[in-house]
Design a protein around this motif. Structure first.
Motif: not given
Length: 674
Positions: A474-503
């Motif tokens: 996420l840091e490599h993708a510039g999460i610290k300067n990003a305005r919006v993060l859109v999660i379009g995957i179907s894996d519920e467990a992975a989605t939770r971890r992405i939301v937690e790490k991004a915040k």
């Protein structure tokens, strides 16, 4: 003892309904219910049915229709896209599993022919069970779902050549001056007949049948073609399954494939019931109970062997560690086609009766364990990935060995700000990236499939390889300067971890994600997701929209109703998903704090009466009850416009007001004529 056909079917359906009702209540796969039904009513159970020609005929029809539907459902174009995982992954998984089992069986004293045959039997996994579990979890299109599907497709296709080489394993040698030329001739004859049928016979039949408009006649035609293909290959000494599969594959490329699939599915499901029941009837329950400890140990050993084979294969394919673990465990059972192949082994004396009973028992136990094993595999997989990511070598395993070249291409963090990060390049990801590109909004795509990344990079897409559950990605993708993060995957467990790490990395980033199950909204809301789009709710809204349009309700009224439904419905679901003990003073939400007030973005259209006028001239707040908060003109942003700010065509204006006022003023901005 039941002997008549009608009584056979009646008893089978009666017990099947009872047992499957219980299995569905405990979320067991229906295939396992069919097997248990056969064990219960068969000669080794209550003895109500004794098998015989009636059950054998129905089970043969079940295999024929199963292979036909698999062939129809195989898109040659989709197979070509997955060719690496299908051909390389499928072949390696079959070879590695066969080699493991061959070594174990040889140590246990089996003959080389029997050891090889058992290896081939056990190498096949259950398409029916694995895909059903992934469908229930909405994970067919995840990385581990697609990899598992690719390997399963190869195994389904491999059943035909395996059936052909079984007699060779039994000692029926093939000589160059006899059987081999005959097999080559038969192969060429099959190819010629099916090519001619595809070009002339099938289109002619379906064209004239389609003109009648009769669904019954179309169904009869599909069954006729399926059975004719099976009879043809059987008449020249080959498997009926081969003919059914080839007929389905050829039909998959025609315009009649979807209709054929819809017609044949009920027949396939009905006869597959007979097939699995007939397999269950073959298992000696007394043998199972007398040798239960040994069979349980054999089941655990088999699951471990197949899981290890799956892990090794996925490492060689370069898959990420999480995908490798989940795929390996998903393919750890014995498949339904192994039962088809095992009957040939008994016929050619490759399996003794005791070995056959042991194989049936262990296979059924692995099938029963599969749903629980898959559902329980996510937490251990995430734990292993988290521990492995703590070291440099572990991170290589986590990302996959084939990812190194992709990471070297973009080893510098993108120098962009206020951009969108899109996780997953499926249907949603493609739509979002296309919209962002059209609107001139910078974006970065994060995708864990290396083949997709390579293909899209060649097209000039702003995409990078990585699993977004890791902060480094996420840091490599510039999460610290990003305005919006859109999660379009179907894996519920992975989605939770992405939301937690991004915040954790950027508390101010706006996270938009989708959920399949409304119950998942609570977890994501607690983790900090800002906008949660429930697929079930959006489907209902779309149906509502289309129903109103069919009743000729004015478009303006429809849009207002839909907007209100979305706003009020999402608000209601958010309130339901949050615990009543929530501290409401911890933050302020525009929609919660100011009910009925919303923010929208509208563009000044060509020829609009607002074009060329200042905000003071328009008196938007006085006349229309809305306020312009900011204006974007191409890449320039006017954050706090005053009364002298001039509106121009193509300006994007961010406006605040009541929902109905925003709706009413849009037509003036966009120059919509009623």
């Amino acid at each position: 003892m039941v002997t008549s056909l009608l009584a056979h079917v009646d008893v089978l359906l009666g017990f099947g309904i009872l047992i499957l009702t219980l299995f569905y209540r405990f979320d067991f796969p229906p295939v396992l219910g069919y097997l248990v039904t056969g064990m219960l009513i068969g000669p080794y159970g209550l003895g109500i049915l004794s098998g015989g020609e009636i059950v054998d005929l129905n089970s043969d029809l079940g295999v024929i229709f199963l292979l036909f539907t698999i062939g129809v459902d195989l898109s040659l174009g989709e197979l070509w896209k997955m060719k690496r995982n299908v051909m390389v992954g499928g072949a390696l998984h079959l070879l590695f599993t066969t080699a493991f089992i061959f070594g174990l069986c040889s140590v246990l004293g089996f003959s080389p022919a029997t050891s090889a045959f058992l290896g081939l039997l056990i190498s096949l996994s259950s398409t029916a069970i694995v895909i059903k579990v992934f469908q229930d979890r909405n994970e067919v299109n995840t990385s581990h779902g697609k990899t598992s599907l690719a390997i399963l497709i190869f195994q389904d296709l491999a059943i035909v050549p395996l059936m052909l080489i079984t007699p060779i394993l039994a000692g029926n040698s093939v000589s160059f001056d006899g059987a081999l030329p005959s097999m080559l001739f038969k192969g060429l004859l099959i190819i010629l007949v099916f090519i001619l049928s595809d070009k002339f016979l099938f289109p002619w039949i379906f064209y004239h049948v389609g003109k009648t408009g009769s669904k019954q006649l179309f169904l009869a035609s599909v069954v006729f073609i399926c059975l004719s293909a099976a009879v043809f290959t059987s008449s020249i000494g080959l498997s009926t399954a081969l003919g059914a599969l080839l007929a389905g594959v050829i039909m998959s490329g025609s315009q009649y494939s979807k209709q054929a699939m819809g017609n044949i599915l009920p027949l396939k499901d009905a006869f597959m019931c007979f097939f699995f029941v007939s397999v269950g009837m073959l298992l000696d329950i007394n043998y199972l109970l007398d040798n239960l400890p040994i069979l349980v140990l054999a089941t655990i050993a088999l699951i471990l062997v197949k899981s290890i084979a799956g892990v090794v294969v996925n490492f060689l394919l370069g898959a990420p560690l999480r995908t490798t673990i989940l795929t390996g465990l998903a393919l750890s059972q014995v498949g339904e086609f192994s039962f088809v192949l095992s009957s040939l082994g008994v016929e050619y004396s490759l399996l003794t009766e005791e070995t056959y009973q042991a194989f049936l028992a262990v296979s059924i136990l692995t099938m029963g364990a599969t749903p629980f094993l898959i559902n329980a595999s996510y937490k251990p997989a995430d734990f292993i990935v988290r521990k492995a990511s703590e070291t440099a070598f572990g991170m290589k395993l986590v990302s996959g060995f084939c990812s190194s070249s992709l990471q070297e291409e973009t080893d510098v963090e993108p120098d962009i700000k206020d951009h969108i990060i899109v996780v997953g390049f499926g249907f949603s990801g493609k739509a979002i990236s296309k919209a962002a590109k059209t609107a001139g909004i910078p974006y970065v795509i994060v995708e864990s499939d290396p083949d997709t990344v390579k293909q899209e990079k060649m097209k000039g897409e702003s995409i990078q390889y990585g699993d977004a559950v890791f902060g480094a990605v996420l840091e490599h993708a510039g999460i610290k300067n990003a305005r919006v993060l859109v999660i379009g995957i179907s894996d519920e467990a992975a989605t939770r971890r992405i939301v937690e790490k991004a915040k954790e990395l950027n508390p101010n980033v706006c996270i938009i994600t989708r959920v399949r199950d409304l119950k998942e909204m609570k977890y994501l809301n607690d983790l900090g997701a800002d906008e949660i789009i429930p697929e079930e709710y959006e489907t209902s809204v779309e149906i509502f929209f289309r129903v109103l349009r069919k009743y000729l309700v004015p478009q303006e009224d429809i849009e207002k109703l839909v907007n209100d439904l979305r706003a009020n419905g999402y608000l209601m679901m958010r309130k339901l998903s949050v615990d009543t003990g929530t501290d409401f003073n911890s933050g302020f939400s525009l929609k919660n704090g100011l009910p009925g007030v919303d923010i929208q973005v509208v563009k000044v259209g060509e020829g609009s009466s607002f074009d060329g006028k200042t905000l003071a001239d328009l008196e938007l707040r006085k006349k229309y009850g809305v306020t312009v908060l900011s204006i974007r003109r191409y890449s320039k942003m006017i954050y706090v416009p005053d009364g002298n700010s001039l509106l121009q065509a193509k300006d994007a204006c961010v406006i605040l007001g009541k929902t109905e006022d925003l709706f009413n003023i849009r037509k003036f901005f966009e120059n919509i004529h009623e």
